[in-house]
Motif scaffolding. Structure first.
Motif, PDB file in Angstrom:
ATOM      1  N   SER A  15      -4.514  67.601  42.152  1.00  0.00           N
ATOM      2  CA  SER A  15      -5.587  67.230  43.084  1.00  0.00           C
ATOM      3  C   SER A  15      -5.247  66.074  44.020  1.00  0.00           C
ATOM      4  N   ALA A  66      -3.510  66.105  46.610  1.00  0.00           N
ATOM      5  CA  ALA A  66      -3.600  66.586  47.990  1.00  0.00           C
ATOM      6  C   ALA A  66      -5.043  66.547  48.486  1.00  0.00           C
ATOM      7  N   VAL A  67      -6.000  66.798  47.593  1.00  0.00           N
ATOM      8  CA  VAL A  67      -7.418  66.732  47.965  1.00  0.00           C
ATOM      9  C   VAL A  67      -7.798  65.299  48.318  1.00  0.00           C
ATOM     10  N   THR A  81     -12.367  64.108  42.314  1.00  0.00           N
ATOM     11  CA  THR A  81     -11.874  65.197  43.171  1.00  0.00           C
ATOM     12  C   THR A  81     -12.995  65.802  44.009  1.00  0.00           C
ATOM     13  N   ALA A  97     -13.286  65.854  48.134  1.00  0.00           N
ATOM     14  CA  ALA A  97     -13.605  67.040  48.930  1.00  0.00           C
ATOM     15  C   ALA A  97     -14.811  66.792  49.825  1.00  0.00           C
ATOM     16  N   GLU A 110      -3.606  70.739  53.574  1.00  0.00           N
ATOM     17  CA  GLU A 110      -4.937  71.292  53.383  1.00  0.00           C
ATOM     18  C   GLU A 110      -4.886  72.607  52.618  1.00  0.00           C
ATOM     19  N   ALA A 152      -4.584  71.717  49.004  1.00  0.00           N
ATOM     20  CA  ALA A 152      -5.877  71.197  48.547  1.00  0.00           C
ATOM     21  C   ALA A 152      -6.878  72.316  48.343  1.00  0.00           C
TER      22      ALA A 152
END
Length: 405
Positions: free
Chosen positions: A38, A40-41, A88, A92, A337, A340
């Motif tokens: 996570s 990347a999120v 997370t 988002a 993205e 993610a």
């Protein structure tokens, strides 16, 4: 000569080395899965609310340090497999919120407010009960709507850069079939390999100073729009989608989370990390089972070692946070993205299923989902706030009322 355990039918005694090795390995796996699945999120969310590359790297470092230290403290003091993570779903939410009025400093101010609210939840029990009264269908519908744009990213990127994105999606799909728990981490490895190939092929240079972790202070600013559009939804989604499920996961393994200390540690950690870019930390939900389940050993009383080990592993991973951000920042647009979005597909599917599970809640949940997904912004306040407000209003209007006597 005494009979062996096999001859007497008794279970073979477990060696001391195996009793220790299993929780140690489980702790390392917990940290690896939690971080790689996570991060990347988190980067996408921080960049969306105005962070520069250096500020996003600082935020990732601050988050990893604060919840790593928090895990060490809570697991050591309670002797329970309590694990923490960054929010997370909160990250988002940031990705869909966009840059608030006042830019990055006002986003940092919103992080501080969210941390203060989490701390108050530990100090004032009725506040936690109030959050628990928010209808699950509406909270999950808001989360699903926020996640929609990120979950569409892999397929949008597939149309613009198929040769770069297709290997990542294919790898993710194969691992979902063979080993679902490792699907996102392995997909991330493939994505990093693609990024490395792209960097080498295009002769992109990465300054050496950006490979070293460094905290960057941002003086927070406080605006009403950021408080309502970021801080309040961030607090609600962190509580409803992370802290409360985190308690439930440990309860399923017959462990009782020390609620007050956990909220105080995560709230204080969020407050301390906010000026350096950390948005929120909380009880781990999905990765919590790795440290609390049988993977951490047969001896339930020693599974806290798995959580403690994960805290140490997180501190090691923090040293590589800046290098990861530098590589990702040099990658082609859309690839981060895409990773993610793949990481959040399972979360979105669960949120949609929970939102629509009860027939009587579906209209209110659908309104909440659609407004959250629309990206509506009014008076500078983002869609997440208006989605939840509209869902509560629709639910109240449509709710059956008993006739008065």
């Amino acid at each position: 000569m005494p009979a062996s355990p096999l001859q007497t039918g008794q279970p073979r005694p477990i060696s001391a080395s195996r009793q220790l090795s299993r929780p140690l390995v489980a702790g390392i796996v917990t940290a690896l899965v939690g971080f790689t699945s996570s991060f990347a999120v988190v980067l996408a969310g921080l960049r969306a609310v105005g962070a520069t590359q250096e500020q996003a790297a600082s935020g990732l470092l601050a988050l990893t340090l604060t919840f790593g230290v928090g895990v060490l403290w809570l697991s050591w003091r309670s002797r329970l497999p309590v694990t923490l993570a960054w929010s997370t779903p909160g990250a988002a939410l940031l990705a869909g919120a966009g840059t608030p009025d006042g830019g990055w400093p006002s986003a940092v101010g919103a992080f501080l407010i969210a941390g203060a609210l989490i701390t108050l939840t530990g100090l004032i029990p009725p506040l936690g009960r109030l959050i628990a009264k928010i209808p699950t269908a509406l909270a999950q519908a808001m989360l699903a709507g926020v996640l929609l744009s990120l979950c569409l990213a892999p397929f949008k990127a597939l149309g613009t850069a198929p040769l770069l994105v297709a290997p990542v999606i294919l790898c993710w799909l194969i691992m979902m079939k063979l080993a679902p728990r490792w699907s996102v981490p392995v997909a991330l490895v493939v994505a990093l390999a693609v990024m490395g190939f792209y960097i080498v092929l295009n002769g992109v240079s990465i300054p050496a100073n950006r490979l070293l972790p460094e905290l960057h202070w941002t003086t927070p600013a406080f605006t009403l729009s950021a408080a309502a559009g970021i801080a309040l939804p961030l607090f609600i989604v962190t509580m409803a989608s992370q802290n409360i499920p985190g308690v439930a996961v440990l309860k399923s393994f017959d462990y009782t989370v020390p609620w007050r200390p956990s909220m105080l540690v995560t709230g204080a950690g969020t407050v301390l990390g906010a000026p350096f870019g950390g948005h929120a930390i909380n009880l781990a939900a999905l990765s919590a089972a790795l440290a609390a389940g049988e993977e951490a050993g047969e001896d339930r009383g020693r599974r806290w070692i798995a959580a403690f080990t994960s805290g140490l592993a997180y501190l090691v991973l923090a040293a590589f946070s800046a290098a990861l951000v530098a590589v990702v920042a040099s990658a082609p647009p859309g690839l981060l993205e895409a990773v993610a979005g793949l990481a959040l597909l399972g979360t979105m599917a669960s949120a949609v299923a929970s939102a629509l599970a009860v027939a009587e809640e579906r209209i209110g949940a659908s309104v909440t989902f659609l407004i959250a997904a629309s990206g509506l912004s009014f008076t500078g306040i983002g869609a997440a706030f208006w989605a939840l407000a509209a869902g509560i209003l629709v639910r109240w209007v449509l709710k059956d009322r008993k006739p008065q006597k």
